[in-house]
Design an enzyme around this catalytic site. Structure first.
Site, PDB file in Angstrom:
ATOM      1  N   PRO A  10       0.789  -1.234   0.000  1.00 22.70           N
ATOM      2  CA  PRO A  10       0.000   0.000   0.000  1.00 22.70           C
ATOM      3  C   PRO A  10       0.822   1.285   0.000  1.00 22.70           C
ATOM      4  O   PRO A  10       1.846   1.381   0.674  1.00 22.70           O
ATOM      5  CB  PRO A  10      -0.838  -0.104   1.282  1.00 22.70           C
ATOM      6  CG  PRO A  10      -0.244  -1.206   2.076  1.00 22.70           C
ATOM      7  CD  PRO A  10       0.467  -2.108   1.129  1.00 22.70           C
ATOM      8  N   ASN A  11       0.320   2.226  -0.772  1.00 22.81           N
ATOM      9  CA  ASN A  11       0.841   3.598  -0.866  1.00 22.81           C
ATOM     10  C   ASN A  11       2.143   3.723  -1.659  1.00 22.81           C
ATOM     11  O   ASN A  11       2.635   4.831  -1.858  1.00 22.81           O
ATOM     12  CB  ASN A  11       1.013   4.221   0.538  1.00 22.81           C
ATOM     13  CG  ASN A  11      -0.292   4.235   1.312  1.00 22.81           C
ATOM     14  OD1 ASN A  11      -1.286   4.773   0.820  1.00 22.81           O
ATOM     15  ND2 ASN A  11      -0.330   3.636   2.494  1.00 22.81           N
ATOM     16  N   ARG A  18       4.867  11.110  -2.168  1.00 22.12           N
ATOM     17  CA  ARG A  18       4.685  10.687  -0.779  1.00 22.12           C
ATOM     18  C   ARG A  18       5.979  10.873   0.016  1.00 22.12           C
ATOM     19  O   ARG A  18       6.999  10.243  -0.278  1.00 22.12           O
ATOM     20  CB  ARG A  18       4.308   9.205  -0.767  1.00 22.12           C
ATOM     21  CG  ARG A  18       4.189   8.610   0.615  1.00 22.12           C
ATOM     22  CD  ARG A  18       4.092   7.093   0.564  1.00 22.12           C
ATOM     23  NE  ARG A  18       3.991   6.542   1.895  1.00 22.12           N
ATOM     24  CZ  ARG A  18       4.234   5.280   2.209  1.00 22.12           C
ATOM     25  NH1 ARG A  18       4.611   4.420   1.273  1.00 22.12           N
ATOM     26  NH2 ARG A  18       4.109   4.867   3.437  1.00 22.12           N
ATOM     27  N   TYR A  23      11.257   8.896   1.153  1.00 20.56           N
ATOM     28  CA  TYR A  23      11.252   7.909   0.075  1.00 20.56           C
ATOM     29  C   TYR A  23      11.875   8.403  -1.223  1.00 20.56           C
ATOM     30  O   TYR A  23      11.969   7.635  -2.178  1.00 20.56           O
ATOM     31  CB  TYR A  23       9.810   7.452  -0.187  1.00 20.56           C
ATOM     32  CG  TYR A  23       9.179   6.783   1.017  1.00 20.56           C
ATOM     33  CD1 TYR A  23       9.682   5.577   1.507  1.00 20.56           C
ATOM     34  CD2 TYR A  23       8.099   7.365   1.685  1.00 20.56           C
ATOM     35  CE1 TYR A  23       9.127   4.960   2.616  1.00 20.56           C
ATOM     36  CE2 TYR A  23       7.525   6.756   2.792  1.00 20.56           C
ATOM     37  CZ  TYR A  23       8.044   5.557   3.261  1.00 20.56           C
ATOM     38  OH  TYR A  23       7.489   4.943   4.363  1.00 20.56           O
ATOM     39  N   ASN A  74       7.971  -5.738  -1.035  1.00 14.69           N
ATOM     40  CA  ASN A  74       7.911  -4.602  -0.121  1.00 14.69           C
ATOM     41  C   ASN A  74       6.485  -4.565   0.431  1.00 14.69           C
ATOM     42  O   ASN A  74       5.574  -4.065  -0.222  1.00 14.69           O
ATOM     43  CB  ASN A  74       8.248  -3.282  -0.819  1.00 14.69           C
ATOM     44  CG  ASN A  74       8.329  -2.127   0.187  1.00 14.69           C
ATOM     45  OD1 ASN A  74       7.807  -2.240   1.301  1.00 14.69           O
ATOM     46  ND2 ASN A  74       8.971  -1.041  -0.185  1.00 14.69           N
ATOM     47  N   ALA A  77       3.205  -0.875   4.837  1.00 18.52           N
ATOM     48  CA  ALA A  77       2.710  -0.887   6.229  1.00 18.52           C
ATOM     49  C   ALA A  77       2.256  -2.274   6.679  1.00 18.52           C
ATOM     50  O   ALA A  77       2.259  -2.562   7.882  1.00 18.52           O
ATOM     51  CB  ALA A  77       1.584   0.128   6.394  1.00 18.52           C
ATOM     52  N   GLU A 101      12.444  -9.641   1.622  1.00 17.95           N
ATOM     53  CA  GLU A 101      11.679  -8.483   2.103  1.00 17.95           C
ATOM     54  C   GLU A 101      12.524  -7.238   1.832  1.00 17.95           C
ATOM     55  O   GLU A 101      13.715  -7.215   2.177  1.00 17.95           O
ATOM     56  CB  GLU A 101      11.420  -8.632   3.605  1.00 17.95           C
ATOM     57  CG  GLU A 101      10.719  -7.435   4.231  1.00 17.95           C
ATOM     58  CD  GLU A 101      10.629  -7.543   5.759  1.00 17.95           C
ATOM     59  OE1 GLU A 101      10.999  -8.593   6.329  1.00 17.95           O
ATOM     60  OE2 GLU A 101      10.211  -6.549   6.373  1.00 17.95           O
ATOM     61  N   HIS A 103      12.749  -2.791   1.855  1.00 16.67           N
ATOM     62  CA  HIS A 103      12.208  -1.486   2.251  1.00 16.67           C
ATOM     63  C   HIS A 103      13.105  -0.401   1.678  1.00 16.67           C
ATOM     64  O   HIS A 103      14.339  -0.532   1.695  1.00 16.67           O
ATOM     65  CB  HIS A 103      12.153  -1.346   3.774  1.00 16.67           C
ATOM     66  CG  HIS A 103      11.260  -2.369   4.402  1.00 16.67           C
ATOM     67  ND1 HIS A 103       9.891  -2.274   4.365  1.00 16.67           N
ATOM     68  CD2 HIS A 103      11.548  -3.534   5.028  1.00 16.67           C
ATOM     69  CE1 HIS A 103       9.373  -3.335   4.959  1.00 16.67           C
ATOM     70  NE2 HIS A 103      10.355  -4.115   5.361  1.00 16.67           N
ATOM     71  N   ARG A 110      13.188   4.352  12.325  1.00 14.03           N
ATOM     72  CA  ARG A 110      12.023   5.245  12.282  1.00 14.03           C
ATOM     73  C   ARG A 110      11.138   5.033  13.519  1.00 14.03           C
ATOM     74  O   ARG A 110      11.629   4.635  14.555  1.00 14.03           O
ATOM     75  CB  ARG A 110      11.275   5.014  10.959  1.00 14.03           C
ATOM     76  CG  ARG A 110      12.159   5.329   9.732  1.00 14.03           C
ATOM     77  CD  ARG A 110      11.428   5.096   8.437  1.00 14.03           C
ATOM     78  NE  ARG A 110      10.271   5.961   8.306  1.00 14.03           N
ATOM     79  CZ  ARG A 110       9.295   5.762   7.414  1.00 14.03           C
ATOM     80  NH1 ARG A 110       9.352   4.731   6.578  1.00 14.03           N
ATOM     81  NH2 ARG A 110       8.274   6.593   7.348  1.00 14.03           N
TER      82      ARG A 110
END
Ligand code: DQA
Length: 149
Positions: A10-11, A18, A23, A74, A77, A101, A103, A110
């Site tokens: 998502p996103n 964003r 990012y 990825n 969230a 995985e 990111h 964070r």
């Protein structure tokens, strides 16, 4: 035939606009193009997809199992709380395929809620914090593992 599914949660289609401080300013199309190019340089047929929908991502992981693809994921969230996505990711590695995985940012640096990954424990490995290069490094890892299979 597709060798690697690069799946984005998502996103991530909002890359570019964003939180560019986190990012970067390059958009999702640039990421998808770069991933396909890096794959092709490594001799891999890469397909890049994005969905905001957990069920769609789970369906794509099932597809990877059924078609014998490796996966670069990825989970965005969903990383931090989706046990359903974790169970689907586990199907991929349990079938003997590689699942990395990835990111863009380094979630460990964070907010506290990002420090937990429910996916990491069933992934082959994790690459985080290198921006678009996280995907390049993940594809290198996939290619290296495929060459020893
Ligand atoms: C992300 C990190 C997640 O915490 C966040 O929810 C994302 C993107 C990353 O690529 O850095 O959407 O997965």
């Amino acid at each position: 035939m597709t060798d690697v599914l690069v799946l984005n949660g998502p996103n991530l289609a909002r890359l570019g606009s964003r939180e560019p401080d986190v990012y970067g300013s390059a958009d999702y199309a640039a990421l998808a193009g770069a991933a396909r190019r890096w794959g092709s340089d490594l001799g891999l047929e890469v397909e890049v997809r994005q969905s905001d929908d957990e069920a769609v991502l789970i369906g794509w992981l099932h597809e990877a199992v059924d078609s014998g693809c490796d996966v670069v994921l990825n989970p965005a969230a969903f990383t931090h709380y989706s046990y359903a996505l974790r169970d689907a990711a586990k199907l991929v590695t349990a079938a003997g395929r590689t699942l990395v995985e990835v990111h863009l940012s380094n979630p460990a640096a964070r907010e506290t809620f990002r420090h937990t990954s429910v996916i990491g424990g069933v992934a082959t490995g994790t690459v985080a914090g290198f921006g678009f290069d996280s995907y390049r490094l993940a594809l290198i890892a996939v290619a290296a593992r495929r060459s020893t299979r």
